[in-house]
Design an enzyme around this catalytic site. Structure first.
Site, short mmCIF file in Angstrom:
data_model
loop_
_atom_site.label_atom_id
_atom_site.label_comp_id
_atom_site.label_asym_id
_atom_site.label_seq_id
_atom_site.Cartn_x
_atom_site.Cartn_y
_atom_site.Cartn_z
N GLU A 172 -4.16 7.32 -5.03
CA GLU A 172 -4.25 6.66 -6.33
C GLU A 172 -5.48 7.17 -7.05
O GLU A 172 -6.53 7.33 -6.41
CB GLU A 172 -4.31 5.14 -6.14
CG GLU A 172 -3.02 4.63 -5.50
CD GLU A 172 -2.97 3.11 -5.34
OE1 GLU A 172 -3.93 2.43 -5.74
OE2 GLU A 172 -1.97 2.63 -4.81
N ARG B 259 0.86 -1.20 0.00
CA ARG B 259 0.00 0.00 0.00
C ARG B 259 0.89 1.24 0.00
O ARG B 259 1.90 1.29 0.71
CB ARG B 259 -0.91 0.03 1.23
CG ARG B 259 -2.11 -0.90 1.14
CD ARG B 259 -3.11 -0.49 0.06
NE ARG B 259 -4.27 -1.36 -0.01
CZ ARG B 259 -4.36 -2.46 -0.76
NH1 ARG B 259 -3.35 -2.81 -1.54
NH2 ARG B 259 -5.47 -3.18 -0.77
N HIS C 280 -0.96 -0.06 -9.76
CA HIS C 280 -1.61 -0.99 -8.83
C HIS C 280 -2.11 -2.25 -9.56
O HIS C 280 -3.31 -2.53 -9.60
CB HIS C 280 -2.76 -0.30 -8.08
CG HIS C 280 -3.06 -0.95 -6.76
ND1 HIS C 280 -3.45 -0.26 -5.64
CD2 HIS C 280 -3.03 -2.27 -6.38
CE1 HIS C 280 -3.66 -1.10 -4.65
NE2 HIS C 280 -3.40 -2.33 -5.07
C1 GLV Z 1 -4.77 -5.34 -3.94
O1 GLV Z 1 -4.09 -4.41 -3.66
C2 GLV Z 1 -5.47 -6.12 -2.98
O2 GLV Z 1 -5.48 -5.75 -1.79
O3 GLV Z 1 -6.05 -7.14 -3.36
#
Ligand code: GLV
Length: 324
Positions: free
Chosen positions: A266, A237, A285
């Protein structure tokens, strides 16, 4: 009994047949997430919500909702106020396990790309700068035999360590809880403090959840402990790294490079100074973005949703206290 109503915040790569057999399903049709006011109104009108990490499921939304279940298609759930959901006795589902390998793979793709400067090399070639073979062109460090520091040693951290065996790396890890000796032995991983890990690692990779206690875990003080040759990877994160401190560390060459799949906010603003850095790779991401993985995540999210609607225990519930 009336048919349960469900709102799904994006089109999913999975069959909805089973869900549609028991519920009336509305799917947000846009590529962009539903705006907060839409989400708020939908949550007041439906029994089940299937959401993504881009959807803000806060206290206001939860306490004013008619929700009986919240099912998130992700392993992380830092966008959801879990305490508020628990207080309302709303079970929250997530999708652990199925994205472990995909995320570990992307971590390695970023690690190798940053080490061997793959993105810079591609830009160099496309810019017409490849004139000859040069002894000192685009050099990076060896990966084999280097020290890999893993922050957070759960499923994904351990999968990253498993892949590192082939590179004969020395593995250091730090985590809330020390692993069983058998796990440490099989992964040849040594438990150390965060400080030691930062001081001794050539590559540092983060696999801990985004939460209050990991917020800005890496900031100026931690960057100052790292080797000038260190390469930092983050597929967890964005909030775990103080992004301004990251910019300072990279622009002042306090560390060699970084590769991040996540940012504090983001999507990353196109005005971010991070975008001016050659020694930083940024991806949008995509840690779990393999076709097979996303299909499995969607299937689990639907199974969690169906369980919540039919009064069964969610197969993957992040707040099991709701059942006690
Ligand atoms: C992606 O970042 C997730 O938490 O699945």
């Amino acid at each position: 009994m009336s048919v349960p109503q469900v709102f799904i915040t994006r089109r999913l790569p999975a069959s909805l047949e089973q869900l549609q057999a028991i519920a009336h399903v509305e799917i947000w049709p846009e590529r962009q997430p539903p705006p907060y006011d839409v989400l708020l109104a939908k949550a007041q009108a439906v029994d089940g919500l299937l959401c993504l990490l881009t959807d803000k499921i806060d206290r206001q939304l939860i306490t004013t909702s008619s929700l009986k279940v919240i099912s998130q298609m992700a392993v992380g759930y830092d966008n959801i106020d879990i305490a508020a959901a628990t207080a309302q006795k709303i079970p929250v589902g997530n999708t652990p396990g199925v994205l472990t390998n995909a995320t570990a793979d992307l971590t390695w793709a970023l690690l190798m790309s940053a080490a061997r400067r793959v993105v810079e090399a591609d830009k160099f070639t496309r810019a017409g700068l490849w004139k000859t073979w040069e002894p000192d062109l685009l050099l990076g460090p060896d990966v084999a035999g280097a020290t890999l520091g893993i922050i957070g040693f759960g499923r994904i951290g351990q999968a990253v360590a498993r892949r590192a065996q082939g590179f004969e790396m020395k593995i250091l890890y730090t985590s809330r809880q020390r692993c069983q000796p058998e796990v440490e032995e099989s992964l040849k991983a040594e438990f150390v403090s965060l400080e030691t890990l930062l001081q001794e690692s050539d590559f540092i990779t983060i696999h801990t959840p985004g939460a209050e206690d990991t917020y800005h875990l890496l900031s100026d003080r931690q960057f100052a402990l790292m080797k000038p040759s260190a390469i930092l990877i983050n597929t967890a994160r964005g909030t775990i790294i103080d992004q301004n401190a990251l910019y300072r560390a990279l622009s002042q060459k306090q560390i060699a490079a970084a590769a991040v799949d996540v940012t504090e906010i983001e999507p990353l603003s196109m005005d971010s100074p991070l975008l001016s850095l050659d020694n930083l790779i940024i991806t949008p991401h995509i840690g779990s973005a393999s076709r097979q993985t996303r299909a499995k995540m969607a299937a689990i999210a639907i199974a969690n949703l169906i369980a919540g609607l039919t009064g069964d225990r969610l197969p993957h519930c992040v707040n099991p206290e709701v059942y006690s």
